[in-house]
Design a protein around this motif. Structure first.
Motif, PDB file in Angstrom:
ATOM      1  N   ARG A  65       0.835  -1.213   0.000  1.00  5.68           N
ATOM      2  CA  ARG A  65       0.000   0.000   0.000  1.00  5.68           C
ATOM      3  C   ARG A  65       0.866   1.258   0.000  1.00  5.68           C
ATOM      4  NH1 ARG A  65      -3.373   2.600   4.530  1.00  5.68           N
ATOM      5  NH2 ARG A  65      -4.680   4.000   3.342  1.00  5.68           N
ATOM      6  N   GLY A  66       1.929   1.255   0.796  1.00 10.04           N
ATOM      7  CA  GLY A  66       2.784   2.426   0.901  1.00 10.04           C
ATOM      8  C   GLY A  66       3.746   2.601  -0.259  1.00 10.04           C
ATOM      9  N   ALA A  67       3.893   1.578  -1.093  1.00 13.23           N
ATOM     10  CA  ALA A  67       4.847   1.642  -2.203  1.00 13.23           C
ATOM     11  C   ALA A  67       4.141   1.744  -3.557  1.00 13.23           C
ATOM     12  CB  ALA A  67       5.756   0.422  -2.168  1.00 13.23           C
ATOM     13  N   GLY A  68       2.991   2.381  -3.575  1.00 12.21           N
ATOM     14  CA  GLY A  68       2.331   2.602  -4.851  1.00 12.21           C
ATOM     15  C   GLY A  68       1.022   1.865  -5.019  1.00 12.21           C
ATOM     16  N   GLY A  69       0.617   1.107  -4.038  1.00 13.61           N
ATOM     17  CA  GLY A  69      -0.673   0.430  -4.106  1.00 13.61           C
ATOM     18  C   GLY A  69      -0.555  -1.042  -4.448  1.00 13.61           C
ATOM     19  N   TYR A  70      -1.666  -1.715  -4.303  1.00 14.39           N
ATOM     20  CA  TYR A  70      -1.699  -3.168  -4.475  1.00 14.39           C
ATOM     21  C   TYR A  70      -1.479  -3.594  -5.919  1.00 14.39           C
ATOM     22  CZ  TYR A  70      -3.666  -2.848   0.205  1.00 14.39           C
ATOM     23  OH  TYR A  70      -3.872  -2.557   1.525  1.00 14.39           O
ATOM     24  N   ARG A  71      -1.995  -2.850  -6.863  1.00 11.75           N
ATOM     25  CA  ARG A  71      -1.807  -3.214  -8.277  1.00 11.75           C
ATOM     26  C   ARG A  71      -0.349  -3.132  -8.700  1.00 11.75           C
ATOM     27  NH1 ARG A  71      -6.758  -0.913 -11.928  1.00 11.75           N
ATOM     28  NH2 ARG A  71      -8.357  -2.172 -10.920  1.00 11.75           N
ATOM     29  N   ALA A  72       0.375  -2.184  -8.163  1.00 11.13           N
ATOM     30  CA  ALA A  72       1.778  -1.999  -8.530  1.00 11.13           C
ATOM     31  C   ALA A  72       2.706  -2.979  -7.804  1.00 11.13           C
ATOM     32  CB  ALA A  72       2.210  -0.564  -8.228  1.00 11.13           C
ATOM     33  N   ASN A  73       2.183  -3.676  -6.823  1.00 14.84           N
ATOM     34  CA  ASN A  73       3.013  -4.548  -5.987  1.00 14.84           C
ATOM     35  C   ASN A  73       2.378  -5.926  -5.827  1.00 14.84           C
ATOM     36  OD1 ASN A  73       5.171  -2.596  -4.974  1.00 14.84           O
ATOM     37  ND2 ASN A  73       3.279  -1.480  -4.587  1.00 14.84           N
ATOM     38  N   ARG A  74       2.147  -6.564  -6.933  1.00 14.56           N
ATOM     39  CA  ARG A  74       1.432  -7.847  -6.924  1.00 14.56           C
ATOM     40  C   ARG A  74       2.175  -8.934  -6.163  1.00 14.56           C
ATOM     41  NH1 ARG A  74      -2.892  -7.879 -11.108  1.00 14.56           N
ATOM     42  NH2 ARG A  74      -2.754  -5.817 -12.017  1.00 14.56           N
ATOM     43  N   SER A  75       3.516  -8.930  -6.214  1.00 11.02           N
ATOM     44  CA  SER A  75       4.252  -9.986  -5.495  1.00 11.02           C
ATOM     45  C   SER A  75       4.004  -9.892  -3.993  1.00 11.02           C
ATOM     46  CB  SER A  75       5.746  -9.935  -5.804  1.00 11.02           C
ATOM     47  OG  SER A  75       6.316  -8.703  -5.421  1.00 11.02           O
ATOM     48  N   GLN A  76       3.838  -8.679  -3.481  1.00 10.17           N
ATOM     49  CA  GLN A  76       3.555  -8.534  -2.049  1.00 10.17           C
ATOM     50  C   GLN A  76       2.120  -8.908  -1.716  1.00 10.17           C
ATOM     51  OE1 GLN A  76       5.462  -5.200  -3.233  1.00 10.17           O
ATOM     52  NE2 GLN A  76       6.160  -4.656  -1.185  1.00 10.17           N
ATOM     53  N   VAL A  77       1.201  -8.631  -2.617  1.00  9.88           N
ATOM     54  CA  VAL A  77      -0.187  -9.017  -2.395  1.00  9.88           C
ATOM     55  C   VAL A  77      -0.300 -10.546  -2.403  1.00  9.88           C
ATOM     56  CG1 VAL A  77      -2.525  -8.916  -3.343  1.00  9.88           C
ATOM     57  CG2 VAL A  77      -1.113  -6.851  -3.291  1.00  9.88           C
ATOM     58  N   VAL A  78       0.381 -11.192  -3.353  1.00 14.18           N
ATOM     59  CA  VAL A  78       0.396 -12.657  -3.389  1.00 14.18           C
ATOM     60  C   VAL A  78       1.073 -13.195  -2.132  1.00 14.18           C
ATOM     61  CG1 VAL A  78       1.290 -14.681  -4.616  1.00 14.18           C
ATOM     62  CG2 VAL A  78       0.281 -12.796  -5.903  1.00 14.18           C
ATOM     63  N   ASN A  79       2.163 -12.551  -1.709  1.00 10.37           N
ATOM     64  CA  ASN A  79       2.857 -12.970  -0.493  1.00 10.37           C
ATOM     65  C   ASN A  79       1.930 -12.856   0.716  1.00 10.37           C
ATOM     66  OD1 ASN A  79       4.838 -13.761   1.332  1.00 10.37           O
ATOM     67  ND2 ASN A  79       6.373 -12.375   0.512  1.00 10.37           N
ATOM     68  N   ALA A  80       1.142 -11.807   0.775  1.00  9.91           N
ATOM     69  CA  ALA A  80       0.190 -11.640   1.881  1.00  9.91           C
ATOM     70  C   ALA A  80      -0.832 -12.771   1.880  1.00  9.91           C
ATOM     71  CB  ALA A  80      -0.504 -10.282   1.789  1.00  9.91           C
ATOM     72  N   ALA A  81      -1.311 -13.142   0.704  1.00 10.33           N
ATOM     73  CA  ALA A  81      -2.281 -14.241   0.615  1.00 10.33           C
ATOM     74  C   ALA A  81      -1.644 -15.562   1.025  1.00 10.33           C
ATOM     75  CB  ALA A  81      -2.833 -14.332  -0.804  1.00 10.33           C
ATOM     76  N   VAL A  82      -0.437 -15.821   0.541  1.00  6.73           N
ATOM     77  CA  VAL A  82       0.283 -17.051   0.894  1.00  6.73           C
ATOM     78  C   VAL A  82       0.526 -17.100   2.397  1.00  6.73           C
ATOM     79  CG1 VAL A  82       2.544 -18.204   0.682  1.00  6.73           C
ATOM     80  CG2 VAL A  82       1.338 -17.429  -1.371  1.00  6.73           C
ATOM     81  N   SER A  83       0.928 -15.976   2.972  1.00  9.30           N
ATOM     82  CA  SER A  83       1.211 -15.932   4.406  1.00  9.30           C
ATOM     83  C   SER A  83      -0.051 -16.128   5.240  1.00  9.30           C
ATOM     84  CB  SER A  83       1.889 -14.605   4.773  1.00  9.30           C
ATOM     85  OG  SER A  83       3.161 -14.533   4.149  1.00  9.30           O
ATOM     86  N   THR A  84      -1.165 -15.570   4.797  1.00 14.67           N
ATOM     87  CA  THR A  84      -2.430 -15.771   5.502  1.00 14.67           C
ATOM     88  C   THR A  84      -2.837 -17.239   5.476  1.00 14.67           C
ATOM     89  OG1 THR A  84      -3.155 -13.529   4.972  1.00 14.67           O
ATOM     90  CG2 THR A  84      -4.873 -15.125   5.548  1.00 14.67           C
ATOM     91  N   LEU A  85      -2.751 -17.847   4.298  1.00  8.90           N
ATOM     92  CA  LEU A  85      -3.081 -19.272   4.175  1.00  8.90           C
ATOM     93  C   LEU A  85      -2.137 -20.125   5.016  1.00  8.90           C
ATOM     94  CD1 LEU A  85      -3.906 -19.504   0.369  1.00  8.90           C
ATOM     95  CD2 LEU A  85      -5.511 -19.607   2.299  1.00  8.90           C
ATOM     96  N   ALA A  86      -0.861 -19.759   5.052  1.00 11.86           N
ATOM     97  CA  ALA A  86       0.115 -20.514   5.850  1.00 11.86           C
ATOM     98  C   ALA A  86      -0.214 -20.425   7.336  1.00 11.86           C
ATOM     99  CB  ALA A  86       1.529 -20.007   5.583  1.00 11.86           C
ATOM    100  N   ALA A  87      -0.575 -19.233   7.805  1.00  7.75           N
ATOM    101  CA  ALA A  87      -0.930 -19.084   9.223  1.00  7.75           C
ATOM    102  C   ALA A  87      -2.135 -19.962   9.566  1.00  7.75           C
ATOM    103  CB  ALA A  87      -1.222 -17.615   9.544  1.00  7.75           C
ATOM    104  N   LEU A  88      -3.122 -19.978   8.686  1.00  7.87           N
ATOM    105  CA  LEU A  88      -4.304 -20.818   8.916  1.00  7.87           C
ATOM    106  C   LEU A  88      -3.946 -22.304   8.853  1.00  7.87           C
ATOM    107  CD1 LEU A  88      -6.924 -18.792   6.853  1.00  7.87           C
ATOM    108  CD2 LEU A  88      -6.739 -18.933   9.356  1.00  7.87           C
TER     109      LEU A  88
END
Length: 189
Positions: A65-88
């Motif tokens: 979000r701070g580095a230009g938004g979610y569209r500009a930083n897809r690898s971090q958005v995917v990483n967030a999803a992977v990390s959420t699934l991993a925690a669960l």
């Protein structure tokens, strides 16, 4: 407003530096908690194990979000999803045992490391100081594979098995933050 921050190289570099300091501090605090309360109390250790990728998910969203938004930083958005699934998945795997949770942690570390590599390479030209993040991503892939392999063995693992991994993460984030703090700006003569 986040997109406009990404257009100003100085502002976005300061934001990235501060983010790296935050990540280093949280990881260092997690390591201390893991080696003290987490080792002596298996329930606290289990909670800390689940919290590590959960925090990583939140941190990746904050960074994107701070580095230009979610569209500009897809690898971090995917990483967030992977990390959420991993925690669960870790939460669920704790019913099987700590080794199963460490195995999930290992698989998560592999995927998160690959995504961190992608983010570091993408940011190299804009920010510099990404060599530590690239190195950290590569080390995460290797360590994660090792954790997943260890989890299939007969030895009973604990939070201490992965706490050193988080310690290296804190170190790499601190190095990146210091590099951005003391380096000469890329556009300086």
């Amino acid at each position: 407003m986040a997109a406009s921050l990404a257009l100003d190289p100085h502002t976005s570099t300061v934001a990235l530096r501060n983010y790296y300091y935050l990540r280093a501090g949280v990881a260092a605090a997690w390591v201390v908690a893991a080696f003290t309360a987490g080792v002596s109390n298996p329930v606290i250790g289990a909670v800390l194990l689940v919290l590590y990728p959960a925090w990583d998910a939140l941190a990746n969203l904050i960074d994107a979000r701070g580095a230009g938004g979610y569209r500009a930083n897809r690898s971090q958005v995917v990483n967030a999803a992977v990390s959420t699934l991993a925690a669960l998945a870790m939460l669920g795997s704790l019913a099987v045992g700590i080794n199963a949770a460490i195995g999930v942690f290992g698989l998560w570390a592999v995927l998160a490391g690959l995504l961190q590599l992608i983010t570091g390479v993408r940011r190299w030209r804009t920010y510099g100081a990404q060599w530590a993040m690239i190195l950290s991503g590569g080390q995460s892939v290797l360590a994660g594979g090792f954790f997943a392999f260890m989890a299939t063995g007969p030895a009973l693992l604990s939070i201490a098995t992965v706490a050193g991994y988080a310690g290296f993460g804190a170190f790499y984030f601190l190095v990146s933050a210091l590099w951005l703090t003391f380096r000469k700006p890329r556009n300086a003569a």
